[in-house]
Design a protein around this motif. Structure first.
Motif, mmCIF file in Angstrom:
data_model
loop_
_atom_site.group_PDB
_atom_site.id
_atom_site.type_symbol
_atom_site.label_atom_id
_atom_site.label_comp_id
_atom_site.label_asym_id
_atom_site.label_seq_id
_atom_site.Cartn_x
_atom_site.Cartn_y
_atom_site.Cartn_z
ATOM 1 N N HIS A 298 0.812 -1.219 0.000
ATOM 2 C CA HIS A 298 0.000 0.000 0.000
ATOM 3 C C HIS A 298 0.846 1.269 0.000
ATOM 4 O O HIS A 298 0.370 2.319 -0.415
ATOM 5 N N THR A 299 2.105 1.202 0.408
ATOM 6 C CA THR A 299 2.983 2.378 0.388
ATOM 7 C C THR A 299 3.666 2.557 -0.966
ATOM 8 O O THR A 299 4.162 3.638 -1.273
ATOM 9 N N GLY A 300 3.750 1.484 -1.748
ATOM 10 C CA GLY A 300 4.445 1.533 -3.027
ATOM 11 C C GLY A 300 5.944 1.299 -2.907
ATOM 12 O O GLY A 300 6.649 1.265 -3.925
ATOM 13 N N ASP A 301 6.446 1.112 -1.709
ATOM 14 C CA ASP A 301 7.888 0.928 -1.510
ATOM 15 C C ASP A 301 8.427 -0.333 -2.188
ATOM 16 O O ASP A 301 9.525 -0.316 -2.751
ATOM 17 N N VAL A 302 7.661 -1.409 -2.136
ATOM 18 C CA VAL A 302 8.151 -2.684 -2.680
ATOM 19 C C VAL A 302 8.117 -2.659 -4.208
ATOM 20 O O VAL A 302 9.082 -3.057 -4.864
ATOM 21 N N THR A 303 7.015 -2.163 -4.773
ATOM 22 C CA THR A 303 6.946 -2.089 -6.236
ATOM 23 C C THR A 303 7.999 -1.131 -6.778
ATOM 24 O O THR A 303 8.554 -1.368 -7.853
ATOM 25 N N ASP A 304 8.325 -0.085 -6.034
ATOM 26 C CA ASP A 304 9.414 0.809 -6.441
ATOM 27 C C ASP A 304 10.765 0.103 -6.347
ATOM 28 O O ASP A 304 11.587 0.195 -7.256
ATOM 29 N N ALA A 305 11.007 -0.605 -5.246
ATOM 30 C CA ALA A 305 12.296 -1.274 -5.036
ATOM 31 C C ALA A 305 12.570 -2.331 -6.107
ATOM 32 O O ALA A 305 13.719 -2.547 -6.497
ATOM 33 N N TYR A 306 11.509 -2.971 -6.581
ATOM 34 C CA TYR A 306 11.674 -4.015 -7.599
ATOM 35 C C TYR A 306 11.477 -3.486 -9.022
ATOM 36 O O TYR A 306 11.551 -4.251 -9.987
ATOM 37 N N GLY A 307 11.196 -2.199 -9.155
ATOM 38 C CA GLY A 307 11.127 -1.571 -10.472
ATOM 39 C C GLY A 307 9.917 -1.939 -11.302
ATOM 40 O O GLY A 307 9.939 -1.821 -12.527
ATOM 41 N N VAL A 308 8.846 -2.362 -10.646
ATOM 42 C CA VAL A 308 7.668 -2.804 -11.400
ATOM 43 C C VAL A 308 6.561 -1.746 -11.457
ATOM 44 O O VAL A 308 5.532 -1.972 -12.085
ATOM 45 N N TRP A 309 6.749 -0.594 -10.802
ATOM 46 C CA TRP A 309 5.787 0.510 -10.891
ATOM 47 C C TRP A 309 6.211 1.344 -12.085
ATOM 48 O O TRP A 309 7.218 2.053 -12.048
ATOM 49 N N VAL A 310 5.487 1.208 -13.175
ATOM 50 C CA VAL A 310 5.924 1.770 -14.452
ATOM 51 C C VAL A 310 4.798 2.551 -15.127
ATOM 52 O O VAL A 310 3.628 2.397 -14.792
ATOM 53 N N GLU A 311 5.192 3.351 -16.104
ATOM 54 C CA GLU A 311 4.205 4.045 -16.917
ATOM 55 C C GLU A 311 3.648 3.048 -17.930
ATOM 56 O O GLU A 311 4.397 2.356 -18.612
ATOM 57 N N LYS A 312 2.341 2.976 -17.997
ATOM 58 C CA LYS A 312 1.665 2.087 -18.927
ATOM 59 C C LYS A 312 0.802 2.920 -19.872
ATOM 60 O O LYS A 312 0.526 4.085 -19.587
ATOM 61 N N SER A 313 0.352 2.297 -20.931
ATOM 62 C CA SER A 313 -0.470 2.997 -21.893
ATOM 63 C C SER A 313 -1.590 2.083 -22.377
ATOM 64 O O SER A 313 -1.354 0.912 -22.676
ATOM 65 N N MET A 314 -2.800 2.633 -22.432
ATOM 66 C CA MET A 314 -3.935 1.880 -22.954
ATOM 67 C C MET A 314 -4.902 2.850 -23.609
ATOM 68 O O MET A 314 -5.263 3.862 -22.996
ATOM 69 N N TYR A 315 -5.270 2.541 -24.831
ATOM 70 C CA TYR A 315 -6.212 3.373 -25.581
ATOM 71 C C TYR A 315 -5.758 4.831 -25.643
ATOM 72 O O TYR A 315 -6.555 5.757 -25.499
ATOM 73 N N GLY A 316 -4.439 5.042 -25.785
ATOM 74 C CA GLY A 316 -3.903 6.380 -25.916
ATOM 75 C C GLY A 316 -3.715 7.143 -24.617
ATOM 76 O O GLY A 316 -3.234 8.268 -24.618
ATOM 77 N N LYS A 317 -4.107 6.535 -23.495
ATOM 78 C CA LYS A 317 -3.928 7.186 -22.200
ATOM 79 C C LYS A 317 -2.741 6.549 -21.487
ATOM 80 O O LYS A 317 -2.579 5.339 -21.515
ATOM 81 N N THR A 318 -1.934 7.379 -20.838
ATOM 82 C CA THR A 318 -0.840 6.850 -20.039
ATOM 83 C C THR A 318 -1.202 6.959 -18.567
ATOM 84 O O THR A 318 -1.900 7.899 -18.151
ATOM 85 N N TYR A 319 -0.733 6.007 -17.785
ATOM 86 C CA TYR A 319 -0.999 5.963 -16.353
ATOM 87 C C TYR A 319 0.084 5.116 -15.702
ATOM 88 O O TYR A 319 0.817 4.396 -16.384
ATOM 89 N N MET A 320 0.186 5.201 -14.401
ATOM 90 C CA MET A 320 1.148 4.393 -13.660
ATOM 91 C C MET A 320 0.463 3.133 -13.165
ATOM 92 O O MET A 320 -0.694 3.164 -12.734
ATOM 93 N N GLY A 321 1.188 2.018 -13.241
ATOM 94 C CA GLY A 321 0.643 0.748 -12.779
ATOM 95 C C GLY A 321 1.746 -0.288 -12.608
ATOM 96 O O GLY A 321 2.912 -0.035 -12.922
ATOM 97 N N ILE A 322 1.361 -1.438 -12.121
ATOM 98 C CA ILE A 322 2.313 -2.526 -11.890
ATOM 99 C C ILE A 322 2.505 -3.321 -13.172
ATOM 100 O O ILE A 322 1.536 -3.772 -13.784
ATOM 101 N N GLN A 323 3.762 -3.477 -13.559
ATOM 102 C CA GLN A 323 4.105 -4.369 -14.663
ATOM 103 C C GLN A 323 4.186 -5.784 -14.089
ATOM 104 O O GLN A 323 4.869 -6.022 -13.096
ATOM 105 N N ARG A 324 3.485 -6.704 -14.712
ATOM 106 C CA ARG A 324 3.494 -8.088 -14.247
ATOM 107 C C ARG A 324 4.927 -8.630 -14.397
ATOM 108 O O ARG A 324 5.487 -8.649 -15.485
ATOM 109 N N ALA A 325 5.525 -9.053 -13.276
ATOM 110 C CA ALA A 325 6.893 -9.562 -13.273
ATOM 111 C C ALA A 325 7.047 -10.559 -12.134
ATOM 112 O O ALA A 325 6.302 -10.498 -11.145
ATOM 113 N N THR A 326 8.006 -11.471 -12.279
ATOM 114 C CA THR A 326 8.261 -12.479 -11.251
ATOM 115 C C THR A 326 9.755 -12.558 -10.980
ATOM 116 O O THR A 326 10.569 -12.501 -11.904
#
Length: 162
Positions: free
Chosen positions: A100-128
């Motif tokens: 909920h703080t975003g610290d872990v997704t930031d530390a692992y580099g999975v909080w990224v800019e995404k794009s859908m239907y011409g709109k950009t937003y921040m979200g989690i990139q699926r990664a393992t």
């Protein structure tokens, strides 16, 4: 500054973390899993089609992962309450972490800019990340396609456990 997913490679120490995890009274850290393999997978959102398929796949193979000394931890920015509802609704058998703080997704580099239907937003990139018993990254799957992914992770774990 957040890490880039491409900065994390096999052989490096996995970033430490602290977050609430379903079924645990205390926040989990990387050392919680010391001495065991950890399949740390990041997914965008509870109860969506791809995320459900992935969680059900890991649940279906949980016993095999456990027999190979591996724990599974799915991570999203959803709350523990949402995670618990998702687990109950889909009868999941794996633990889910709430970043909920975003610290872990930031530390692992999975909080990224995404794009859908011409709109950009921040979200989690699926990664393992497959993390070894000593806290070292064994393998990184940076852009996961859900179909066949659980089997790929399991095959890699079986190969190094043989």
């Amino acid at each position: 500054m957040p890490t880039k997913l491409t900065d994390l490679k096999a052989g490096q120490s996995a970033p430490d973390f602290s977050m609430d995890v379903t079924g645990m009274d205390e926040p989990a850290t990387l050392s919680t899993y010391s001495g065991r393999y950890l399949v740390l997978y990041f997914y965008p959102k509870d109860d969506t089609p791809g995320c459900t398929t992935e969680a059900l796949g890991f649940t279906a193979h949980k016993a095999v992962f456990a027999s190979l000394n591996a724990d599974i931890l799915g991570v999203s920015r959803d709350t523990i309450e949402k995670h618990n509802k998702f687990i109950a609704k889909k009868d999941l058998g794996i633990a889910l972490g709430s970043d909920h703080t975003g610290d872990v997704t930031d530390a692992y580099g999975v909080w990224v800019e995404k794009s859908m239907y011409g709109k950009t937003y921040m979200g989690i990139q699926r990664a393992t990340f497959l993390i070894g018993p000593d806290g070292t990254i064994v393998e990184v799957w940076p852009k996961v396609r859900v179909k066949g992914h659980v089997e790929d992770v399991l095959a890699r774990l079986q190969a190094i456990s043989a």
